[in-house]
Design an enzyme around this catalytic site. Structure first.
Site, PDB file in Angstrom:
ATOM      1  N   LYS A  58     -47.450 -15.801   1.863  1.00  0.00           N
ATOM      2  CA  LYS A  58     -47.426 -15.702   3.307  1.00  0.00           C
ATOM      3  C   LYS A  58     -46.219 -16.381   3.939  1.00  0.00           C
ATOM      4  CE  LYS A  58     -52.404 -16.583   3.640  1.00  0.00           C
ATOM      5  NZ  LYS A  58     -53.402 -17.466   4.310  1.00  0.00           N
ATOM      6  N   GLY A  59     -45.649 -17.351   3.233  1.00  0.00           N
ATOM      7  CA  GLY A  59     -44.675 -18.246   3.852  1.00  0.00           C
ATOM      8  C   GLY A  59     -43.508 -17.573   4.554  1.00  0.00           C
ATOM      9  N   ASP A 118     -38.569 -23.643  -4.883  1.00  0.00           N
ATOM     10  CA  ASP A 118     -38.834 -25.010  -5.331  1.00  0.00           C
ATOM     11  C   ASP A 118     -38.690 -25.040  -6.855  1.00  0.00           C
ATOM     12  OD1 ASP A 118     -39.651 -27.609  -5.519  1.00  0.00           O
ATOM     13  OD2 ASP A 118     -41.623 -27.324  -4.635  1.00  0.00           O
ATOM     14  N   LYS A 146     -34.499 -25.673  -2.353  1.00  0.00           N
ATOM     15  CA  LYS A 146     -34.829 -27.082  -2.597  1.00  0.00           C
ATOM     16  C   LYS A 146     -34.689 -27.385  -4.086  1.00  0.00           C
ATOM     17  CE  LYS A 146     -39.002 -29.155  -2.708  1.00  0.00           C
ATOM     18  NZ  LYS A 146     -40.301 -29.668  -2.248  1.00  0.00           N
ATOM     19  N   PHE A 167     -41.510 -32.518   0.921  1.00  0.00           N
ATOM     20  CA  PHE A 167     -42.469 -31.423   1.126  1.00  0.00           C
ATOM     21  C   PHE A 167     -42.336 -30.969   2.561  1.00  0.00           C
ATOM     22  CE2 PHE A 167     -46.420 -29.204   1.786  1.00  0.00           C
ATOM     23  CZ  PHE A 167     -46.568 -28.510   0.589  1.00  0.00           C
ATOM     24  N   VAL A 168     -41.900 -29.728   2.754  1.00  0.00           N
ATOM     25  CA  VAL A 168     -41.562 -29.287   4.107  1.00  0.00           C
ATOM     26  C   VAL A 168     -42.556 -28.267   4.647  1.00  0.00           C
ATOM     27  CG1 VAL A 168     -39.119 -29.846   3.971  1.00  0.00           C
ATOM     28  CG2 VAL A 168     -39.886 -27.616   3.174  1.00  0.00           C
ATOM     29  N   ASP A 174     -46.388 -23.999   4.851  1.00  0.00           N
ATOM     30  CA  ASP A 174     -47.657 -24.667   5.142  1.00  0.00           C
ATOM     31  C   ASP A 174     -47.921 -25.871   4.257  1.00  0.00           C
ATOM     32  OD1 ASP A 174     -48.181 -23.248   2.676  1.00  0.00           O
ATOM     33  OD2 ASP A 174     -50.312 -23.572   3.083  1.00  0.00           O
ATOM     34  N   ARG A 180     -47.915 -23.691   9.722  1.00  0.00           N
ATOM     35  CA  ARG A 180     -47.054 -22.507   9.581  1.00  0.00           C
ATOM     36  C   ARG A 180     -46.442 -22.087  10.909  1.00  0.00           C
ATOM     37  NH1 ARG A 180     -47.756 -20.127   4.427  1.00  0.00           N
ATOM     38  NH2 ARG A 180     -49.861 -20.165   3.586  1.00  0.00           N
TER      39      ARG A 180
HETATM   40  C1  PRP Z   1     -44.658 -21.285  -1.660  1.00  0.00           C
HETATM   41  C2  PRP Z   1     -43.428 -20.693  -1.006  1.00  0.00           C
HETATM   42  C3  PRP Z   1     -42.784 -19.908  -2.128  1.00  0.00           C
HETATM   43  C4  PRP Z   1     -43.188 -20.670  -3.366  1.00  0.00           C
HETATM   44  C5  PRP Z   1     -42.021 -21.437  -3.903  1.00  0.00           C
HETATM   45  O1  PRP Z   1     -45.685 -20.331  -1.686  1.00  0.00           O
HETATM   46  O2  PRP Z   1     -43.771 -19.887   0.093  1.00  0.00           O
HETATM   47  O3  PRP Z   1     -43.251 -18.580  -2.194  1.00  0.00           O
HETATM   48  O4  PRP Z   1     -44.247 -21.567  -2.983  1.00  0.00           O
HETATM   49  O5  PRP Z   1     -42.406 -22.274  -4.960  1.00  0.00           O
HETATM   50  P1  PRP Z   1     -41.848 -22.217  -6.452  1.00  0.00           P
HETATM   51  O6  PRP Z   1     -40.374 -21.999  -6.369  1.00  0.00           O
HETATM   52  O7  PRP Z   1     -42.215 -23.580  -6.978  1.00  0.00           O
HETATM   53  O8  PRP Z   1     -42.565 -21.130  -7.175  1.00  0.00           O
HETATM   54  P2  PRP Z   1     -47.213 -20.711  -1.895  1.00  0.00           P
HETATM   55  O9  PRP Z   1     -47.603 -20.513  -3.318  1.00  0.00           O
HETATM   56  O10 PRP Z   1     -47.483 -22.074  -1.319  1.00  0.00           O
HETATM   57  O11 PRP Z   1     -47.943 -19.595  -1.015  1.00  0.00           O
HETATM   58  P3  PRP Z   1     -47.703 -19.271   0.545  1.00  0.00           P
HETATM   59  O12 PRP Z   1     -46.399 -18.523   0.673  1.00  0.00           O
HETATM   60  O13 PRP Z   1     -48.867 -18.425   0.916  1.00  0.00           O
HETATM   61  O14 PRP Z   1     -47.670 -20.582   1.316  1.00  0.00           O
END
Ligand code: PRP
Length: 190
Positions: A58-59, A118, A146, A167-168, A174, A180
């Site tokens: 969703k991010g 990340d 990051k 952690f942003v 989120d 969000r």
């Molecule tokens: C978060 C973010 C990225 C992912 C990055 O998604 O939106 O898609 O983590 O992390 P990584 O590089 O360590 O794989 P999340 O799994 O929290 O789901 P969301 O988008 O629904 O918040």
């Protein structure tokens, strides 16, 4: 006192969100400048493209909405829903795909759009997944790169903002589904 609005009970039981301290990292003006730059670069690079933007929910929902409105080339847009963080602040290492792309990608120019990179696990998973659809090209655009916990090398073609650690939240990002909606990006003081 019982709140008159049922939904309010839930938030009160969870505790007010202002309990978490946060520090402004990137203002909405700064984000907007970088989104504009990215849109300019992408528009120049894909003058003759047949572009399908694939956003990772969703991010990405706010970044993608702002980015595509600045593009000067035609694109089609689709989404995947991937999650690896659950309710924690570190990747579980396992990526769950709960919604897949619906458009035909064969022979087309895929541009993955992601909010934050990340560990790199999510993008590595999606890259492999989409390459199996035999696109003509595949590139990646991330708003925030990051570096702190990168465990898998990922080549990013377009990057908005760089961040060493933290952690942003905000601008789509989120923590346990909160924050969000914030228009800027903050570091949570955990
Ligand atoms: C978060 C973010 C990225 C992912 C990055 O998604 O939106 O898609 O983590 O992390 P990584 O590089 O360590 O794989 P999340 O799994 O929290 O789901 P969301 O988008 O629904 O918040």
């Amino acid at each position: 006192m019982t709140p008159a609005v049922p939904g309010l009970t839930f938030h009160m039981e969870m505790g007010p969100m202002s309990e978490c301290e946060k520090r402004l990292l990137f203002s909405s003006d700064e984000i907007a400048r970088h989104v504009e730059r990215l849109a300019r670069e992408i528009s120049e690079d894909y003058q003759d493209g047949d572009v399908v933007i694939v956003g990772i929910l969703k991010g990405v929902f706010i970044f993608l909405a702002d980015l595509v409105r600045q593009l000067t080339i035609p694109v089609e847009i689709d989404f995947v829903r991937l999650a690896s963080y659950g309710s924690g602040t570190t990747s579980s290492g396992t990526v769950r795909l709960t919604h897949d792309v619906e458009l035909n990608l064969a022979g087309r120019d895929i541009l993955i759009v992601e909010d934050i990179v990340d560990s790199g696990i999510t993008l590595t998973f999606l890259r492999e997944h989409l390459l199996s659809r035999r696109p003509r090209s595949l590139r990646i655009c991330a708003l925030v790169d990051k570096g702190e916990r990168r465990s898998v090398k990922v080549d990013l073609d377009y990057v908005g903002l760089h961040l060493d650690k933290g952690f942003v939240v905000g601008y789509g990002l989120d923590c346990k589904e909160c924050y969000r909606y914030l228009p800027a990006i903050y570091e949570l003081i955990l």
